[in-house]
Scaffold this motif. Structure first.
Motif, PDB file in Angstrom:
ATOM      1  N   ALA A 280      56.966  10.757  34.033  1.00  0.00           N
ATOM      2  CA  ALA A 280      58.229  11.479  34.175  1.00  0.00           C
ATOM      3  C   ALA A 280      58.141  12.366  35.419  1.00  0.00           C
ATOM      4  CB  ALA A 280      58.505  12.317  32.935  1.00  0.00           C
ATOM      5  N   TYR A 281      59.270  12.679  35.970  1.00  0.00           N
ATOM      6  CA  TYR A 281      59.304  13.486  37.192  1.00  0.00           C
ATOM      7  C   TYR A 281      60.053  14.788  36.920  1.00  0.00           C
ATOM      8  CZ  TYR A 281      57.730   9.201  39.438  1.00  0.00           C
ATOM      9  OH  TYR A 281      57.007   8.078  39.779  1.00  0.00           O
ATOM     10  N   GLU A 282      59.434  15.885  37.387  1.00  0.00           N
ATOM     11  CA  GLU A 282      60.012  17.210  37.161  1.00  0.00           C
ATOM     12  C   GLU A 282      60.103  17.961  38.479  1.00  0.00           C
ATOM     13  OE1 GLU A 282      57.853  19.402  34.271  1.00  0.00           O
ATOM     14  OE2 GLU A 282      58.247  17.976  32.622  1.00  0.00           O
ATOM     15  N   GLN A 283      61.079  18.858  38.521  1.00  0.00           N
ATOM     16  CA  GLN A 283      61.266  19.738  39.664  1.00  0.00           C
ATOM     17  C   GLN A 283      60.520  21.052  39.410  1.00  0.00           C
ATOM     18  OE1 GLN A 283      63.046  19.453  42.598  1.00  0.00           O
ATOM     19  NE2 GLN A 283      63.459  17.279  42.199  1.00  0.00           N
ATOM     20  N   VAL A 284      59.571  21.391  40.296  1.00  0.00           N
ATOM     21  CA  VAL A 284      58.799  22.634  40.179  1.00  0.00           C
ATOM     22  C   VAL A 284      58.844  23.362  41.510  1.00  0.00           C
ATOM     23  CG1 VAL A 284      57.284  21.640  38.411  1.00  0.00           C
ATOM     24  CG2 VAL A 284      56.647  21.479  40.821  1.00  0.00           C
ATOM     25  N   PRO A 285      58.645  24.675  41.493  1.00  0.00           N
ATOM     26  CA  PRO A 285      58.646  25.429  42.765  1.00  0.00           C
ATOM     27  C   PRO A 285      57.522  24.962  43.686  1.00  0.00           C
ATOM     28  CG  PRO A 285      58.882  26.895  40.895  1.00  0.00           C
ATOM     29  CD  PRO A 285      58.543  25.554  40.328  1.00  0.00           C
ATOM     30  N   ASP A 286      57.816  24.867  44.955  1.00  0.00           N
ATOM     31  CA  ASP A 286      56.830  24.483  45.967  1.00  0.00           C
ATOM     32  C   ASP A 286      56.148  25.752  46.470  1.00  0.00           C
ATOM     33  OD1 ASP A 286      55.356  23.527  48.055  1.00  0.00           O
ATOM     34  OD2 ASP A 286      56.943  22.246  48.861  1.00  0.00           O
ATOM     35  N   GLU A 287      54.965  26.025  45.933  1.00  0.00           N
ATOM     36  CA  GLU A 287      54.279  27.272  46.251  1.00  0.00           C
ATOM     37  C   GLU A 287      53.919  27.346  47.729  1.00  0.00           C
ATOM     38  OE1 GLU A 287      50.932  27.547  43.721  1.00  0.00           O
ATOM     39  OE2 GLU A 287      52.127  27.673  41.854  1.00  0.00           O
ATOM     40  N   GLU A 288      53.508  26.258  48.303  1.00  0.00           N
ATOM     41  CA  GLU A 288      53.117  26.263  49.719  1.00  0.00           C
ATOM     42  C   GLU A 288      54.312  26.545  50.610  1.00  0.00           C
ATOM     43  OE1 GLU A 288      51.056  23.215  52.966  1.00  0.00           O
ATOM     44  OE2 GLU A 288      50.963  22.806  50.815  1.00  0.00           O
ATOM     45  N   LYS A 300      62.162  27.004  47.325  1.00  0.00           N
ATOM     46  CA  LYS A 300      62.168  25.563  47.542  1.00  0.00           C
ATOM     47  C   LYS A 300      61.450  24.874  46.398  1.00  0.00           C
ATOM     48  CE  LYS A 300      62.390  25.977  52.559  1.00  0.00           C
ATOM     49  NZ  LYS A 300      61.760  25.616  53.853  1.00  0.00           N
ATOM     50  N   MET A 301      61.976  23.697  46.025  1.00  0.00           N
ATOM     51  CA  MET A 301      61.442  22.934  44.896  1.00  0.00           C
ATOM     52  C   MET A 301      60.848  21.612  45.383  1.00  0.00           C
ATOM     53  SD  MET A 301      62.372  25.047  42.481  1.00  0.00           S
ATOM     54  CE  MET A 301      62.205  24.159  40.936  1.00  0.00           C
ATOM     55  N   LYS A 302      59.976  21.053  44.573  1.00  0.00           N
ATOM     56  CA  LYS A 302      59.415  19.736  44.848  1.00  0.00           C
ATOM     57  C   LYS A 302      59.326  18.938  43.556  1.00  0.00           C
ATOM     58  CE  LYS A 302      54.542  21.070  44.415  1.00  0.00           C
ATOM     59  NZ  LYS A 302      53.221  21.072  45.080  1.00  0.00           N
ATOM     60  N   THR A 303      59.307  17.625  43.704  1.00  0.00           N
ATOM     61  CA  THR A 303      59.243  16.721  42.553  1.00  0.00           C
ATOM     62  C   THR A 303      57.806  16.272  42.351  1.00  0.00           C
ATOM     63  OG1 THR A 303      61.485  15.927  43.007  1.00  0.00           O
ATOM     64  CG2 THR A 303      60.114  14.585  41.563  1.00  0.00           C
ATOM     65  N   VAL A 304      57.313  16.456  41.145  1.00  0.00           N
ATOM     66  CA  VAL A 304      55.937  16.059  40.836  1.00  0.00           C
ATOM     67  C   VAL A 304      55.959  15.113  39.636  1.00  0.00           C
ATOM     68  CG1 VAL A 304      54.912  18.174  41.749  1.00  0.00           C
ATOM     69  CG2 VAL A 304      55.614  18.075  39.348  1.00  0.00           C
ATOM     70  N   PRO A 305      55.059  14.113  39.643  1.00  0.00           N
ATOM     71  CA  PRO A 305      54.978  13.199  38.493  1.00  0.00           C
ATOM     72  C   PRO A 305      54.189  13.829  37.354  1.00  0.00           C
ATOM     73  CG  PRO A 305      53.433  12.520  40.182  1.00  0.00           C
ATOM     74  CD  PRO A 305      54.175  13.691  40.755  1.00  0.00           C
ATOM     75  N   ILE A 306      54.714  13.661  36.153  1.00  0.00           N
ATOM     76  CA  ILE A 306      54.033  14.145  34.956  1.00  0.00           C
ATOM     77  C   ILE A 306      53.694  12.924  34.113  1.00  0.00           C
ATOM     78  CG2 ILE A 306      54.144  15.646  32.950  1.00  0.00           C
ATOM     79  CD1 ILE A 306      54.264  17.134  35.600  1.00  0.00           C
ATOM     80  N   LYS A 307      52.419  12.650  33.966  1.00  0.00           N
ATOM     81  CA  LYS A 307      51.990  11.482  33.203  1.00  0.00           C
ATOM     82  C   LYS A 307      51.670  11.867  31.776  1.00  0.00           C
ATOM     83  CE  LYS A 307      50.226   8.802  37.099  1.00  0.00           C
ATOM     84  NZ  LYS A 307      49.081   8.025  37.653  1.00  0.00           N
ATOM     85  N   SER A 308      52.043  10.958  30.864  1.00  0.00           N
ATOM     86  CA  SER A 308      51.754  11.160  29.449  1.00  0.00           C
ATOM     87  C   SER A 308      51.561   9.804  28.791  1.00  0.00           C
ATOM     88  CB  SER A 308      52.893  11.926  28.770  1.00  0.00           C
ATOM     89  OG  SER A 308      54.097  11.178  28.845  1.00  0.00           O
ATOM     90  N   GLU A 309      51.046   9.817  27.575  1.00  0.00           N
ATOM     91  CA  GLU A 309      50.833   8.589  26.822  1.00  0.00           C
ATOM     92  C   GLU A 309      51.532   8.684  25.479  1.00  0.00           C
ATOM     93  OE1 GLU A 309      46.653   7.959  26.524  1.00  0.00           O
ATOM     94  OE2 GLU A 309      46.488   7.095  28.538  1.00  0.00           O
TER      95      GLU A 309
END
Length: 772
Positions: A280-288, A300-309
């Motif tokens: 799944a993909y979530e929008q999180v703050p881009d700390e850098e 500013k936000m960035k999209t990161v993949p969240i893996k689960s089973e």
């Protein structure tokens, strides 16, 4: 004497008379020499149970001849398992179909029993879960169905070909059950991919919630049943653990299992879930990026993949063929068509949804595609075309049964669900039977009904012409292959070009409706063949037919000619090739017959000369009163092939590596028909009569005209000129008659090129080439 009898293994029966006892005594003394010929005490006792009372004495009959024993067949378990694993199934992918089907049967049993069992009714809806484990090299198939007791494990899993599902259906005696199991061998298909199988189960019929494990090796020939702790199975149901072989590691991939489930078990009634990794993909703050964020600016936000089973349900499609046609909407039919047959680019032209009842029970949905499927555009009978999908109680069985529907309906798409079809144990072969014939005929009838509905509902003809352009060739093949059965139904659906239809198609019914009274009395529908519409129109044979108002069919493909020859007639009208000798003979027209005889007599010298000059090129030369604009035409004998068919047969022979067809030339020698009223024929006849000789005429121009007469007749009749270069030379020579240009040689001037250029610069006229 009695002491001797008592010392042997032979015992006289009660009530035996002395002669019989004597026979036994004598037999006992001989038994030492031929013991196999005599019956022992135990055999006598065994055999008397299965035969009627014997007479006291039967002369010349040994004890072996009167004995009868009954035995049960024995099986070598290891060999039977080897046959099931290695010979029963041709594709080992089907193991998943069989095991999931068993799980679905278990769920359906629990659903059925929940109607009368409060404990089962209070449980959640049964489901099926599949979990591959690459680390342990196992594949687990788990269901929350009815489960197995220890005795059921022993009877159903330990006894090959013992179907617990079939026994359950017989015990319940209900038509509401939707169970597929019937042979009792599907479970062992797990050994196709596993060298060890474990079954852990808790039964809803168990006394104290006992859990048992059944274990067997693929080549062991034995199994064990072990009682397990209660926590080994937390809920009622069955868990099958397959310890996969080394060459079956691809079944640990979720994508492989998912594709097989979508193929075989897409319409199983109970939810089927597979354990897989999900992203799944979530929008999180881009700390850098936000490190230098100024006050007041939005982070500013960035999209990161969240893996689960976890488990994900696969079978979301509903088997709409099991519902009543009144309950299904047009949108649902279209959606099902696109999903089931991967046809996202076209909507079906027609569909039919029906139920078979009586001798055979089946449900089916058939579609006519909106466009020609891709695989059929390359090969109209492609094996890759999976047109009819066969299901048994929602479980996909196969889509390559050729006998389910004839190949000339290869373009029809659909599903058939029936448990009455005669499948082999592996469910891979559809056996010939009366049931299959009934379903086959019904599918054909329903398909033809759909085609007729398209024709009947088409006001402007556009929809049916679209159908014909896509699938018309299949109907022609239907007449060729199944003409004896279906030609009356297929003939009105055929479409052809004709001498009156222009660039539009017409039907045989319309041709009959538009017939003149003379053609109706003639009881014939004429046709000509040609490679394409333009060449068919060139045929000289239709000149006077058109003037009489006759409508002539144009057959523009080799398949057209085969179709019409197979059809032979339409209603009361015979289908006749206008390019065949004798196609227009009418013995009742005495005037026409007399005119033909007179013309033949007047042209007898020319006819003899043409036959001599043309030699083997023609069978003979005849006078025709049906040519009006052409000087001559080539026609075939009554049993000859048209030029189009000759070329087609020749190409087929070459493609199959057989070379030229033997006897093609002699068998299909054409007949040259000449028009006695044409100026060219009159001129040639005058030259022959003026020569006053029966031998060759030494005139090259005349010889060229005769050969050209044949060449032009061949071309307009659909034949090919055998020597195009010689044909062109003869035409040029005739064009050059009386002109000196034919012998002219253009010679360049020897003048200096520089002089020519200078003259050109001075504006002088260019040098004219000298004609020598």
């Amino acid at each position: 004497f009695c002491k001797h009898i008592a010392s042997t293994d032979l015992v006289p029966k009660a009530g035996m008379k002395f002669p019989t006892i004597a026979v036994l005594a004598l037999s006992s003394s001989a038994a030492a020499f031929a013991p196999a010929l005599f019956t022992t005490k135990s055999h006598i006792i065994q055999s008397t149970k299965n035969r009627k009372a014997t007479p006291a004495f039967v002369p010349r009959m040994s004890a072996v001849e009167s004995a009868e024993e009954t035995f049960e067949f024995q099986a070598e378990v290891g060999r039977v398992m080897d046959i099931i694993i290695n010979s029963l199934y041709s594709d080992r992918d089907v193991f998943l179909r069989e095991l999931v089907s068993n799980a679905a049967d278990a769920c359906d049993k629990r659903r059925f029993l929940s109607l009368t069992n409060d404990a089962a009714a209070s449980a959640e809806s049964p489901c099926i879960r599949i979990k591959p484990d690459p680390i342990a090299n196992t594949l687990t198939i788990e269901d929350t169905g009815i489960g197995l007791t220890r005795d059921e494990m022993n009877n159903n899993l330990g006894r090959i070909a013992q179907s617990g599902t079939k026994a359950f259906m017989e015990a319940m005696d209900s038509k509401d059950l939707n169970l597929i199991g019937q042979f009792g061998v599907g479970f062992y298909s797990g050994f196709l991919v596993a060298d060890k199988m474990e079954v852990i189960s808790r039964s809803m019929n168990g006394k104290n919630g006992e859990v048992y494990k059944w274990t067997s090796q693929a080549q062991g020939g034995s199994y064990t049943i072990t009682e397990m702790p209660a926590d080994a199975a937390e809920e009622i149901g069955t868990k099958i653990v397959l310890h996969l072989k080394d060459d079956a590691s691809d079944y640990l991939e979720s994508s492989k299992i998912e594709s097989l489930l979508q193929k075989y078990s897409e319409f199983i009634e109970f939810p089927i879930s597979i354990y897989k990794e999900k992203t799944a993909y979530e929008q999180v703050p881009d700390e850098e990026a936000n490190a230098k964020l100024e006050e007041g600016e939005e982070p500013k936000m960035k999209t990161v993949p969240i893996k689960s089973e976890g488990f994900e349900q696969l079978n979301n499609q509903k088997p709409i063929w099991l519902r009543s046609p009144k309950e299904v909407t047009e949108e649902e039919y279209t959606e099902f068509y696109k999903a089931a047959f991967k046809s996202s680019y076209d909507d079906p032209m027609a569909k039919t949804h029906f139920v078979l009842e009586g001798q055979v029970e089946a449900r089916a949905i058939l579609y006519i595609p909106g466009m020609l499927p891709y695989e059929l555009s390359k090969d109209m009978f492609s094996d890759d075309s999976k047109n009819i999908r066969l299901y048994v109680r929602r479980v996909f069985i196969n889509d390559k049964f050729e006998d389910l529907i004839p190949r000339w309906l290869k373009f029809i798409r659909g599903v058939v669900d029936s448990s009455d079809l005669p499948l082999n144990v592996g469910r891979e072969i559809l056996q010939q039977s009366k049931v299959l014939q009934i379903i086959n005929k019904r599918l054909v009838r329903k398909s033809l009904d759909m085609i007729r509905d398209i024709e009947a509902d088409d006001d402007d003809g556009a929809s049916y012409i679209q159908f014909w352009n896509n699938f018309g060739k299949y109907l022609k093949v239907g007449i060729v292959e199944d003409g004896d059965t279906y030609k009356k139904e297929l003939a009105p659906l055929l479409r052809f070009f004709s001498s009156k239809s222009g660039e539009e198609y017409t039907s045989l019914d319309k041709i009959v409706e538009g017939m003149t009274d003379a053609q109706k009395e003639n009881k014939k529908i004429y046709y000509v063949t040609g490679e394409g519409l333009s060449k068919a129109k060139m045929s000289p044979s239709i000149e006077k037919l058109s003037k009489k108002g006759y409508e002539v069919l144009y057959l523009t493909e080799p398949l057209d000619e085969i179709t019409i020859e197979t059809l032979a007639s339409f209603g009361d009208y015979k289908l006749v090739d206008a390019n065949k000798d004798g196609a227009f003979d009418d013995d009742s027209d005495e005037e026409a017959k007399k005119e033909k005889e007179e013309a033949t007599e007047q042209l007898s010298d020319l006819i003899d000369y043409l036959e001599m000059e043309l030699g083997e090129k023609v069978k003979n030369v005849k006078v025709s009163k049906l040519l009006s604009e052409s000087p001559a035409a080539l026609v075939q004998g009554a049993y000859g092939m048209s030029p189009t068919m000759q070329r087609y047969m020749q190409m087929q022979s070459v493609a199959m590596g057989e070379g030229s067809l033997p006897g093609m030339g002699s068998m299909n020698q054409a007949i040259l028909e000449i028009n006695p009223d044409h100026p060219v024929i009159k001129e040639l006849n005058g030259i022959v009569k003026g020569a006053g000789t029966s031998g060759p005429i030494e005139d090259e121009t005349f010889s060229n005209k005769v050969t050209l007469l044949y060449d032009v007749a061949a071309m307009t009749s659909g034949y090919e000129v055998s020597d195009p270069a010689a044909f062109a030379k003869r035409v040029v020579q005739l064009m050059s008659v009386g002109a000196t240009v034919s012998d002219a040689v253009v010679e360049e001037s020897t003048a200096n090129v520089e002089k020519d250029d200078a003259a050109s610069d001075d504006g002088d006229d260019a040098i004219t080439p000298e004609v020598m």
